[in-house]
Design a protein around this motif. Structure first.
Motif, PDB file in Angstrom:
ATOM      1  N   VAL B 250       0.828  -1.203   0.000  1.00 40.02           N
ATOM      2  CA  VAL B 250       0.000   0.000   0.000  1.00 40.02           C
ATOM      3  C   VAL B 250       0.865   1.257   0.000  1.00 40.02           C
ATOM      4  N   VAL B 251       2.119   1.137   0.476  1.00 39.14           N
ATOM      5  CA  VAL B 251       3.028   2.288   0.449  1.00 39.14           C
ATOM      6  C   VAL B 251       3.764   2.342  -0.879  1.00 39.14           C
ATOM      7  N   THR B 252       4.232   1.195  -1.369  1.00 36.93           N
ATOM      8  CA  THR B 252       4.982   1.207  -2.622  1.00 36.93           C
ATOM      9  C   THR B 252       4.066   1.337  -3.831  1.00 36.93           C
ATOM     10  N   GLN B 253       2.839   0.894  -3.707  1.00 35.44           N
ATOM     11  CA  GLN B 253       1.904   0.897  -4.833  1.00 35.44           C
ATOM     12  C   GLN B 253       0.550   1.485  -4.433  1.00 35.44           C
ATOM     13  N   PRO B 254       0.510   2.740  -3.991  1.00 30.57           N
ATOM     14  CA  PRO B 254      -0.783   3.267  -3.502  1.00 30.57           C
ATOM     15  C   PRO B 254      -1.855   3.298  -4.581  1.00 30.57           C
ATOM     16  N   LEU B 255      -1.476   3.719  -5.787  1.00 29.07           N
ATOM     17  CA  LEU B 255      -2.457   3.777  -6.874  1.00 29.07           C
ATOM     18  C   LEU B 255      -2.899   2.362  -7.247  1.00 29.07           C
ATOM     19  N   GLY B 256      -1.903   1.469  -7.306  1.00 31.95           N
ATOM     20  CA  GLY B 256      -2.227   0.069  -7.614  1.00 31.95           C
ATOM     21  C   GLY B 256      -3.204  -0.493  -6.616  1.00 31.95           C
ATOM     22  N   PHE B 257      -3.034  -0.129  -5.340  1.00 30.94           N
ATOM     23  CA  PHE B 257      -3.942  -0.622  -4.299  1.00 30.94           C
ATOM     24  C   PHE B 257      -5.362  -0.131  -4.537  1.00 30.94           C
ATOM     25  N   VAL B 258      -5.511   1.172  -4.784  1.00 29.11           N
ATOM     26  CA  VAL B 258      -6.856   1.730  -4.986  1.00 29.11           C
ATOM     27  C   VAL B 258      -7.513   1.080  -6.203  1.00 29.11           C
ATOM     28  N   LEU B 259      -6.749   0.954  -7.288  1.00 31.63           N
ATOM     29  CA  LEU B 259      -7.309   0.378  -8.522  1.00 31.63           C
ATOM     30  C   LEU B 259      -7.679  -1.074  -8.312  1.00 31.63           C
ATOM     31  N   PHE B 260      -6.767  -1.837  -7.692  1.00 30.46           N
ATOM     32  CA  PHE B 260      -7.031  -3.257  -7.509  1.00 30.46           C
ATOM     33  C   PHE B 260      -8.216  -3.470  -6.572  1.00 30.46           C
ATOM     34  N   PHE B 261      -8.249  -2.696  -5.503  1.00 31.27           N
ATOM     35  CA  PHE B 261      -9.338  -2.845  -4.528  1.00 31.27           C
ATOM     36  C   PHE B 261     -10.683  -2.525  -5.186  1.00 31.27           C
ATOM     37  N   THR B 262     -10.719  -1.445  -5.971  1.00 31.05           N
ATOM     38  CA  THR B 262     -11.957  -1.080  -6.665  1.00 31.05           C
ATOM     39  C   THR B 262     -12.397  -2.197  -7.600  1.00 31.05           C
ATOM     40  N   ALA B 263     -11.443  -2.671  -8.419  1.00 29.48           N
ATOM     41  CA  ALA B 263     -11.799  -3.718  -9.374  1.00 29.48           C
ATOM     42  C   ALA B 263     -12.210  -4.994  -8.650  1.00 29.48           C
ATOM     43  N   ALA B 264     -11.542  -5.285  -7.528  1.00 24.08           N
ATOM     44  CA  ALA B 264     -11.864  -6.514  -6.800  1.00 24.08           C
ATOM     45  C   ALA B 264     -13.257  -6.425  -6.170  1.00 24.08           C
ATOM     46  N   ILE B 265     -13.622  -5.217  -5.709  1.00 24.74           N
ATOM     47  CA  ILE B 265     -14.984  -5.059  -5.178  1.00 24.74           C
ATOM     48  C   ILE B 265     -15.991  -5.248  -6.309  1.00 24.74           C
ATOM     49  N   ALA B 266     -15.645  -4.744  -7.511  1.00 24.51           N
ATOM     50  CA  ALA B 266     -16.535  -4.938  -8.654  1.00 24.51           C
ATOM     51  C   ALA B 266     -16.684  -6.421  -8.949  1.00 24.51           C
ATOM     52  N   GLU B 267     -15.595  -7.183  -8.766  1.00 26.39           N
ATOM     53  CA  GLU B 267     -15.658  -8.618  -9.023  1.00 26.39           C
ATOM     54  C   GLU B 267     -16.572  -9.339  -8.036  1.00 26.39           C
ATOM     55  N   THR B 268     -16.696  -8.799  -6.811  1.00 30.15           N
ATOM     56  CA  THR B 268     -17.563  -9.473  -5.848  1.00 30.15           C
ATOM     57  C   THR B 268     -19.034  -9.183  -6.125  1.00 30.15           C
ATOM     58  N   LYS B 269     -19.320  -8.309  -7.072  1.00 27.91           N
ATOM     59  CA  LYS B 269     -20.700  -7.998  -7.476  1.00 27.91           C
ATOM     60  C   LYS B 269     -21.527  -7.450  -6.324  1.00 27.91           C
ATOM     61  N   ARG B 270     -20.912  -6.598  -5.513  1.00 27.77           N
ATOM     62  CA  ARG B 270     -21.658  -5.981  -4.420  1.00 27.77           C
ATOM     63  C   ARG B 270     -21.705  -4.475  -4.647  1.00 27.77           C
ATOM     64  N   THR B 271     -22.670  -3.818  -4.014  1.00 28.97           N
ATOM     65  CA  THR B 271     -22.795  -2.375  -4.124  1.00 28.97           C
ATOM     66  C   THR B 271     -21.435  -1.740  -3.866  1.00 28.97           C
ATOM     67  N   PRO B 272     -20.978  -0.728  -4.573  1.00 26.48           N
ATOM     68  CA  PRO B 272     -21.654   0.038  -5.626  1.00 26.48           C
ATOM     69  C   PRO B 272     -21.639  -0.610  -7.002  1.00 26.48           C
ATOM     70  N   PHE B 273     -21.191  -1.854  -7.099  1.00 24.02           N
ATOM     71  CA  PHE B 273     -21.128  -2.501  -8.408  1.00 24.02           C
ATOM     72  C   PHE B 273     -22.125  -3.655  -8.486  1.00 24.02           C
ATOM     73  N   ASP B 274     -23.293  -3.534  -7.853  1.00 23.18           N
ATOM     74  CA  ASP B 274     -24.203  -4.679  -7.824  1.00 23.18           C
ATOM     75  C   ASP B 274     -25.240  -4.639  -8.947  1.00 23.18           C
ATOM     76  N   ILE B 275     -24.823  -4.117 -10.098  1.00 23.57           N
ATOM     77  CA  ILE B 275     -25.726  -4.097 -11.252  1.00 23.57           C
ATOM     78  C   ILE B 275     -26.198  -5.495 -11.648  1.00 23.57           C
ATOM     79  N   PRO B 276     -25.334  -6.525 -11.583  1.00 24.80           N
ATOM     80  CA  PRO B 276     -25.830  -7.862 -11.934  1.00 24.80           C
ATOM     81  C   PRO B 276     -26.966  -8.318 -11.034  1.00 24.80           C
ATOM     82  N   GLU B 277     -26.948  -7.921  -9.764  1.00 23.57           N
ATOM     83  CA  GLU B 277     -27.976  -8.403  -8.841  1.00 23.57           C
ATOM     84  C   GLU B 277     -29.089  -7.384  -8.676  1.00 23.57           C
ATOM     85  N   GLY B 278     -28.730  -6.200  -8.228  1.00 20.29           N
ATOM     86  CA  GLY B 278     -29.707  -5.131  -8.036  1.00 20.29           C
ATOM     87  C   GLY B 278     -30.934  -5.616  -7.301  1.00 20.29           C
ATOM     88  N   GLU B 279     -30.737  -6.226  -6.117  1.00 18.21           N
ATOM     89  CA  GLU B 279     -31.843  -6.908  -5.445  1.00 18.21           C
ATOM     90  C   GLU B 279     -33.074  -6.040  -5.248  1.00 18.21           C
TER      91      GLU B 279
END
Lengths: 179, 405
Positions: B250-279
């Protein structure tokens, strides 16, 4: 008028477009509430845990009607028909009968349909002899049949109490003695 | 009261770490078992999945509701009890599981029975498999539990003795993770298609488009970390983050962390990326599922949350490392091996737990993206940013490494 398109102005500055500052701001709000509630003994929590805790109703909350009685235990109502007349929901039914006193009637039937009642309290205002009150604070209870929601004279008098109010408004305020 | 929310998980993690240390460092070798063998790997998988991932996924279903309630000034589910023991409603997830097991298992009339049954399995299996490469501790040196080992001795012992706290020590570990994790999209798509329902099909298509878009960013975002640590092996990456907090990803790759974390949350298909489910309105690929089949999707979602936390902790938060803690304690010869081993497991578990908490926090803070916003964020913002991150990282690595030319 023709259908027009309303263009809503969208903020286009970097702070809005980059999401992250807005997310951090939002997280700040949610985290503050979360930690306040978790470690601060739930100081913002508004939940009332119903069966154990009850909401305290306002002092002037009305609730179910009741019919007051005289010193001898008879109903104070003189069947003057003021309350069914003023009732906006037409939920009060009174059938009068004669008493031994030539100056007074009394209700043979006094029914209030609690399903129709809008709890406006006008009947209480209209009553000239402090016979009907809406100060029990009791919710009308759920019933299986509509007819069960009709409260008869006996039901109303069961919750009643002695009223010593003097005809014509003299005497103490009736609120002084309630509850 | 609130401190129990910190204390109880901590105690559980300490117990789990101690059990793992004893199991692989003493019990199996004492019974004549071989830590290199297939059954040892199976035991490690069973330990981490049944001892940590599954219970935590169950607890997360409850924690999500409690935590969101706390954030919204409510109380949340706090009433489930076993006799007089209420434990803050912790038993809700058991009640939920029982409910799901006993509910009708409905299959739509025109559904493809085989694929309908395969959907939830395909959703849950990849998540379980990917845990094979996650290192949850440096490992134990069998027979030396009470000794004070140096870093070198421990590394040698792990190479020869096979006591690594990691199911498989794969040189291509993170590539394996990407390969398997991308299979999860088949679960969503199959479920959507096999249900014979237009809306679930659309949900499945939304899921596949979203997951494919964000996999690109995810892969590219973590590439920077590969460049910095020079390895694809998770345990080696964690090893490289040991010395101080400044070596953490997180110190050597701060941008990488933010990008990876965002994309990984999108992969879990949960809000704010829960378009597939949208319960709440658009309904997703598992509309037709009920009972435990739905429960498997639900559980898979939470295990993805745990896995995301685990991989983020591994690559960006030093995995099981405690800054300054060597194989023999903070100063030489301070702690016996078993204590260090337990502490490292606790450090890993705490990091995973906190990241899970943080993901729930984000899930209940952000509103949902619109599909076009999602695609724009993925392709026009995250992707160029991750490419720029690789370029800059590569330049810096090249400039700092004397032998790189």
């Amino acid at each position: 008028m023709a259908i027009g398109v309303k263009v809503v102005a969208r903020p286009r500055d970097l702070g809005q477009q980059a999401y992250v500052p807005a997310l951090v701001k939002g997280l700040g709000v949610t985290m503050r509430h979360f930690f306040d509630n978790l470690f601060g003994g739930g100081k913002h929590i508004v939940t009332i845990q119903y069966p154990e805790e009850r909401a305290v109703y306002p002092k002037r909350y009305r609730g179910l009607h009741r019919l007051m009685v005289r010193e001898d235990g008879s109903v104070r109502c003189v069947a003057c028909m003021c309350c069914p007349t003023v009732c906006p929901a037409h939920c009060i039914t009174i059938l009068a009968e004669q008493t031994g006193n030539p100056n007074e009637k009394r209700p043979r039937v006094f029914e209030i349909d609690e399903l129709r009642c809008v709890v406006c309290g006008l009947c209480v205002e209209a009553c000239p002899c402090d016979a009907i009150r809406m100060d029990t604070g009791i919710w009308s209870s759920p019933v299986a049949l509509r007819g069960d929601a009709v409260q008869g004279k006996a039901d109303l008098m069961k919750r009643g109490a002695l009223s010593t109010a003097v005809q014509g408004g003299a005497g103490g305020d009736w609120r002084d003695k309630q509850r | 009261m609130g401190w129990l929310a910190i204390l109880i998980p901590l105690v559980v993690f300490v117990v789990l770490g101690f059990v793992a240390t004893l199991l692989f460092g003493w019990l199996i070798p004492a019974l004549g078992g071989d830590l290199h063998s297939w059954y040892a790997a199976l035991l490690k998988a069973a330990f981490i999945l049944l001892g940590f991932v599954m219970p935590l996924a169950g607890v997360l279903t409850w924690m999500e509701r409690r935590q969101s309630a706390m954030m919204q000034d409510r109380l949340g589910p706090n009433r489930a009890n076993v006799g007089p023991v209420r434990a803050f409603g912790l038993m809700h997830f058991v009640a939920d599981a029982l409910k799901m097991l006993f509910k009708e298992d409905f299959v739509p009339a025109n559904a493809n029975k085989l694929l309908f049954a395969l959907g939830p399995v395909m959703a849950i299996a990849p998540v379980l498999i990917t845990f094979a490469v996650v290192p949850w501790g440096s490992g134990v040196c069998a027979g030396h539990l009470t000794d004070r080992l140096t870093d070198g001795q421990l590394a040698q012992c792990l190479d020869t003795g096979g006591g690594r706290f990691q199911v498989v020590h794969l040189e291509i570990g993170l590539l394996f993770y990407f390969a398997i994790a991308s299979l999860a999209v088949y679960g969503a798509t199959l479920a959507g298609w096999a249900s014979y329902n237009k809306w679930s099909l659309l949900g499945g298509l939304r899921a596949s488009s979203q997951m494919m878009s964000y996999e690109v960013t995810m892969g590219l975002a973590i590439l920077g970390a590969f460049l910095v640590y020079g390895s694809l092996e998770p345990a080696t990456i964690v090893q490289a983050q040991g010395d101080s907090i400044l070596h953490w990803g997180v110190v050597t790759q701060p941008l990488g962390f933010v990008l990876f974390f965002t994309a990984a949350i999108a992969e879990t298909k949960r809000t704010p990326f829960d378009i597939p489910e949208g319960e709440s309105e658009v309904i997703g690929y598992f509309v037709e599922y009920s009972g435990m089949r739905f429960g498997m999707f639900y559980l898979a979602e939470f295990m993805e949350v745990i896995f995301t936390s685990a991989i983020v902790a591994t690559v960006f938060f030093g995995g099981w490392q405690i800054p300054g803690l060597h194989a023999d304690g903070f100063v030489a010869g301070q702690m016996p091996h078993w204590l260090v081993c337990t502490l490292q497991f606790v450090a890993w578990a705490v990091k995973v737990f906190v990241l899970c908490w943080f993901q729930l926090m984000i899930r209940w803070t952000m509103p949902r993206f619109r599909p076009d916003q999602l695609m724009r964020l993925g392709w026009k913002q995250l992707l160029p940013a991750s490419l720029a991150n690789i370029l800059i990282t590569a330049g810096v690595v090249l400039a700092l490494m004397p032998g790189a030319k």
